[in-house]
Enzyme design. Structure first.
Site, PDB file in Angstrom:
ATOM      1  N   ARG A 117       0.848  -1.209   0.000  1.00 29.00           N
ATOM      2  CA  ARG A 117       0.000   0.000   0.000  1.00 29.00           C
ATOM      3  C   ARG A 117       0.877   1.250   0.000  1.00 29.00           C
ATOM      4  O   ARG A 117       2.096   1.149   0.113  1.00 29.00           O
ATOM      5  CB  ARG A 117      -0.894  -0.004   1.238  1.00 29.00           C
ATOM      6  CG  ARG A 117      -0.080  -0.010   2.530  1.00 29.00           C
ATOM      7  CD  ARG A 117      -0.945   0.114   3.770  1.00 29.00           C
ATOM      8  NE  ARG A 117      -0.109   0.119   4.966  1.00 29.00           N
ATOM      9  CZ  ARG A 117      -0.539   0.361   6.183  1.00 29.00           C
ATOM     10  NH1 ARG A 117      -1.821   0.594   6.400  1.00 29.00           N
ATOM     11  NH2 ARG A 117       0.279   0.364   7.211  1.00 29.00           N
ATOM     12  N   ASN A 155      -4.414   7.642   2.917  1.00 27.27           N
ATOM     13  CA  ASN A 155      -3.949   7.251   4.246  1.00 27.27           C
ATOM     14  C   ASN A 155      -2.447   7.465   4.319  1.00 27.27           C
ATOM     15  O   ASN A 155      -1.713   7.094   3.406  1.00 27.27           O
ATOM     16  CB  ASN A 155      -4.262   5.770   4.513  1.00 27.27           C
ATOM     17  CG  ASN A 155      -4.119   5.422   5.984  1.00 27.27           C
ATOM     18  OD1 ASN A 155      -4.821   5.970   6.818  1.00 27.27           O
ATOM     19  ND2 ASN A 155      -3.187   4.552   6.309  1.00 27.27           N
ATOM     20  N   GLU A 156      -2.009   8.095   5.363  1.00 29.26           N
ATOM     21  CA  GLU A 156      -0.577   8.240   5.661  1.00 29.26           C
ATOM     22  C   GLU A 156       0.281   8.380   4.404  1.00 29.26           C
ATOM     23  O   GLU A 156       1.090   7.501   4.080  1.00 29.26           O
ATOM     24  CB  GLU A 156      -0.099   7.065   6.498  1.00 29.26           C
ATOM     25  CG  GLU A 156      -0.698   7.069   7.884  1.00 29.26           C
ATOM     26  CD  GLU A 156      -0.048   6.052   8.818  1.00 29.26           C
ATOM     27  OE1 GLU A 156       0.541   5.080   8.328  1.00 29.26           O
ATOM     28  OE2 GLU A 156      -0.152   6.241  10.035  1.00 29.26           O
ATOM     29  N   CYS A 161       8.781   8.631  -5.659  1.00 27.54           N
ATOM     30  CA  CYS A 161       8.684   7.913  -6.929  1.00 27.54           C
ATOM     31  C   CYS A 161       9.723   8.466  -7.898  1.00 27.54           C
ATOM     32  O   CYS A 161       9.835   9.678  -8.070  1.00 27.54           O
ATOM     33  CB  CYS A 161       7.284   8.042  -7.517  1.00 27.54           C
ATOM     34  SG  CYS A 161       7.140   7.173  -9.096  1.00 27.54           S
ATOM     35  N   GLU A 315      -5.450   7.937  14.906  1.00 30.06           N
ATOM     36  CA  GLU A 315      -5.203   6.520  15.200  1.00 30.06           C
ATOM     37  C   GLU A 315      -4.352   6.399  16.448  1.00 30.06           C
ATOM     38  O   GLU A 315      -3.421   7.184  16.656  1.00 30.06           O
ATOM     39  CB  GLU A 315      -4.420   5.840  14.069  1.00 30.06           C
ATOM     40  CG  GLU A 315      -5.149   5.672  12.771  1.00 30.06           C
ATOM     41  CD  GLU A 315      -4.279   4.949  11.726  1.00 30.06           C
ATOM     42  OE1 GLU A 315      -3.318   4.251  12.112  1.00 30.06           O
ATOM     43  OE2 GLU A 315      -4.558   5.107  10.536  1.00 30.06           O
ATOM     44  N   HIS A 366      -2.417  -7.009  15.119  1.00 28.01           N
ATOM     45  CA  HIS A 366      -2.375  -5.628  15.613  1.00 28.01           C
ATOM     46  C   HIS A 366      -3.504  -5.423  16.619  1.00 28.01           C
ATOM     47  O   HIS A 366      -4.615  -5.906  16.428  1.00 28.01           O
ATOM     48  CB  HIS A 366      -2.540  -4.654  14.445  1.00 28.01           C
ATOM     49  CG  HIS A 366      -2.240  -3.235  14.817  1.00 28.01           C
ATOM     50  ND1 HIS A 366      -3.079  -2.485  15.608  1.00 28.01           N
ATOM     51  CD2 HIS A 366      -1.193  -2.433  14.523  1.00 28.01           C
ATOM     52  CE1 HIS A 366      -2.553  -1.282  15.774  1.00 28.01           C
ATOM     53  NE2 HIS A 366      -1.400  -1.229  15.126  1.00 28.01           N
TER      54      HIS A 366
HETATM   55  C1  GAL Z   1      -1.001   3.172  10.579  1.00 27.60           C
HETATM   56  C2  GAL Z   1      -1.905   2.962   9.378  1.00 27.60           C
HETATM   57  C3  GAL Z   1      -2.993   1.962   9.687  1.00 27.60           C
HETATM   58  C4  GAL Z   1      -2.430   0.749  10.352  1.00 27.60           C
HETATM   59  C5  GAL Z   1      -1.664   1.173  11.575  1.00 27.60           C
HETATM   60  C6  GAL Z   1      -1.050   0.045  12.355  1.00 27.60           C
HETATM   61  O1  GAL Z   1       0.226   3.691  10.243  1.00 27.60           O
HETATM   62  O2  GAL Z   1      -2.491   4.173   8.992  1.00 27.60           O
HETATM   63  O3  GAL Z   1      -3.643   1.623   8.489  1.00 27.60           O
HETATM   64  O4  GAL Z   1      -1.596   0.074   9.471  1.00 27.60           O
HETATM   65  O5  GAL Z   1      -0.611   2.004  11.192  1.00 27.60           O
HETATM   66  O6  GAL Z   1      -0.403   0.533  13.502  1.00 27.60           O
END
Ligand code: GAL
Length: 674
Positions: A117, A155-156, A161, A315, A366
């Site tokens: 990803r 996302n993040e 590239c 997150e 996780h």
């Molecule tokens: C973040 C990411 C999430 C998940 C998480 C795990 O960096 O945005 O999708 O992978 O880490 O800690």
């Protein structure tokens, strides 16, 4: 200042997290249970659709949104709002098969295979087109859903590239930047060195791993270009959303001091700053309170990008992550402490990755609110639910902000330049670490501290500390001078003002660009110490400080000496100075000094500036959020022992306990007073 409420619909703080129902569409029983348990955990928001592209569009042009609509409906009926991600963080296999130019090329010039990803080419027109199709479809389907609270772009963002298309864009970017004048670029990049002159912009390659890496200006400009290019990509998504759903706010999630992108530039495009916090709790290299202090610094970086409004903790891990070297569980009580630390520092949300653990693939272990066990009868769930209840008790905090009179300057360009600099000692440069230590030392004096860019306004501050500000971009030196001239207290350190924005050294003495007049010193030599070396600074007021890693030998022009070196060939020469400049003071600290000595200087500056300090036990944080007529003080015990704080009065909003004088806090306890 009035409260700035990000999401009035919620009637308080947000409690939510990443939710991936697309992984469970064959289990309606589980999807039903999810909603019941989200309510039990006190959640009022879910982030949907991060990486859901292949479920929305399993084959090119074939769309399925019924499931999304159905879940958003059911969440909404149950008082749970949706943050909806655009799915561009990971691509379906059909897309890479048919349009391989969407996949990134690495720094050896090799095109990636499909998979993983966060690896799209930022400039591939076909990728932008495909993203635009799916985003428009999403808007058609759910853009006016009453539960839609916010857009979460991709996302993040991260990575680079090196594909031919990106290289061509880089060359155009450089031509624009250097006024189509290759000699200007040659001059500013000092390319005559090793015969690296260019005749034309078309000859310039990015810093391939097996190519050019010896031109500092090129390396730095490639980093800047990558930010520019990623930002340009992000703006292409934002443009669609703003045009079609102008009332829905937009964010993307940042990652700490991610070294690949200058977030300060991307922040300008967003309505709200959000970030993902994953500290290495309970590691064996540092104290627990130091881990939390670094997290506090990261929160302050995020908050300070839009300091007149709250930010979002997008997150955090319930329990543990799966990607640290060692994945230790958060000990009981730490989840609440870390969650409320975010709120204390200005976040109006506590959100998680992830709501429920998947059964397979790389994040199956996780941490999640819901484990494979699948019930709410777990320690992690109970701690999450407790945070949910606490957030309700703190509803009125929503929309208040931190007003700080003190700032640390952290500069992305300086981070890049120092990292790339062929000087000092690779192992001990530690620019971010030094900024974090500066923040922590100030925080331990009981003040709230912003972490700002050197381009930000200095108007709100009385005290500014600029550790290792190696690069002085245009106007920064003048603005620092005006800050001090108008009464500010400024402290700078070794390796200040060595280079301009292209990494060309200033001539005539460091700190350059006129700062030697402000500080009244010239740094004549920079001594790099081995880890076992140390020196000492003896202050005129009797204090001593230990020196590690770096010591500059100064020539004094017109400054007062506050401390001198004790040892080595520069024994007796000035190490710490102060110059009165206009109505303010400019401190120069020529060596890497221990925390106690730095705190001593910071206390002097705060006293000069009339900024009130608080006596706090080591590891107890105190932060204050306020609005016109409200003020909330958070005390956080970030240690594993009981702590007491004196002179505390009020009623704890979390427990209802009345405190009259001495506040006693259990380990990890949080107390909030209105
Ligand atoms: C973040 C990411 C999430 C998940 C998480 C795990 O960096 O945005 O999708 O992978 O880490 O800690």
């Amino acid at each position: 200042m009035e409260k700035k409420i990000l999401f009035p619909q919620l009637g308080g703080l947000m409690h939510g997290g990443d939710y991936n129902p697309e992984q469970w569409l064959d289990r309606p029983d589980i999807l039903k249970e999810d909603i019941r348990l989200m309510k039990e955990a006190g959640m009022n928001c879910a982030t949907l659709g991060v990486f859901a592209w292949s479920t929305y569009e399993p084959r090119e042009g074939e769309f399925h949104f019924e499931w999304l609509k159905d879940i958003m409906d059911r969440l909404y009926e149950n008082g749970i709002y949706t943050i909806l991600a655009t799915p561009s963080g990971a691509r379906p296999a059909w897309l890479d098969e048919k349009y391989p130019e969407s996949m990134r090329v690495d720094s050896y010039g090799v095109r990636a295979h499909h998979g993983v990803r966060h690896n799209h080419c930022m400039s591939a027109p076909i990728y932008r087109e495909k993203v635009s199709v799916i985003i428009n479809k999403m808007i058609d389907e759910v853009g006016s859903h009453p539960g839609l609270l916010m857009w979460h772009i991709s996302n993040e963002f991260g990575g680079e590239c090196f594909c031919p298309h990106c290289v061509a864009r880089f060359q155009n970017y450089l031509a624009e930047k250097f006024d189509h004048d290759i000699d200007k670029l040659n001059h500013d990049w000092w390319t005559v060195f090793w015969s690296h002159n260019y005749n034309d912009f078309s000859q310039i390659e990015p810093p391939y791993n097996n190519g050019e890496s010896s031109i500092m200006g090129l390396n730095l400009e490639w980093k800047r270009f990558t930010t520019w290019s990623m930002n340009d990509y992000m703006k292409s998504e934002i443009a669609i959303l703003r045009e079609r759903t102008p009332e829905i706010p937009i964010t993307t999630n940042f990652m700490k001091l991610y070294d690949g992108l200058d977030y300060r530039i991307m922040a300008k495009e967003l309505d709200v700053i959000s970030w993902d916090s994953y500290p290495r709790f309970h590691n064996d290299e540092e104290s627990f309170s130091d881990t939390l202090a670094e997290n506090a610094f990261d929160h302050a970086v995020m908050r300070s990008m839009k300091k007149n409004q709250p930010f979002m903790l997008m997150e955090s891990a319930p329990g543990l992550v799966n990607w640290h070297g060692y994945n230790k569980m958060k000990r009981p009580g730490v989840h609440k402490l870390a969650s409320l630390q975010a709120v204390a520092l200005g976040s109006d949300t506590v959100q998680y990755f992830q709501w429920r653990k998947g059964r397979g693939s790389s994040e199956q272990y996780h941490g999640a609110v819901l484990d494979h066990l699948g019930t709410s009868n777990t320690r992690v769930f109970r701690e999450v639910a407790e945070v949910g209840r606490d957030l309700k008790k703190l509803s009125d905090v929503c929309g208040t902000i931190i007003k700080s009179k003190v700032a640390v300057i952290f500069d992305w360009d300086t981070m890049w330049a120092i990292e790339d600099m062929r000087g000092m000692a690779q192992e001990t440069k530690n620019y971010p670490k030094t900024c974090i230590a500066t923040y922590r030392n100030l925080m331990e004096l009981g003040v709230d501290v912003d972490v700002i860019a050197c381009e930000d306004s200095f108007a709100d501050y009385k005290v500014i500390v600029a550790p290792m500000l190696y690069m002085l971009k245009p106007q920064i030196a003048d603005r620092l001078k005006s800050f001090v001239n108008d009464g500010g207290q400024l402290l700078a350190t070794y390796v200040t003002g060595y280079v301009d924005e292209n990494q060309l050294n200033f001539l005539g003495g460091f700190p350059g660009d006129g700062l030697k007049d402000l500080f009244g010193v010239i740094s004549e030599e920079l001594d790099t110490l081995y880890p076992a070396d140390c020196n000492q600074v003896n202050f005129v007021d009797g204090l001593t400080g230990q020196v590690h890693d770096y010591a500059e030998v100064l020539r004094i022009a017109d400054a007062e000496t506050l401390g001198t070196y004790q040892d080595d060939y520069y024994a007796g020469t000035p190490a710490v100075t102060k110059k009165v400049y206009g109505k303010g003071n400019a401190y120069y600290v020529a060596a890497r000094l221990d925390d106690a000595a730095m705190k001593h200087l910071f206390a002097q500056m705060l006293t000069n500036a009339d900024v009130a300090m608080r006596r706090l036990p080591k590891g107890v944080e105190c932060h204050t959020r306020q609005s016109d007529n409200q003020c909330y003080t958070f005390y956080l015990n970030c240690t594993q022992e009981t702590q007491t704080v004196e002179d505390v009065h009020g009623t704890d909003l979390l427990t209802g306990t009345v405190i009259n004088g001495v506040l006693t806090m259990d380990k990890y306890q949080v107390v909030v007073l209105a």
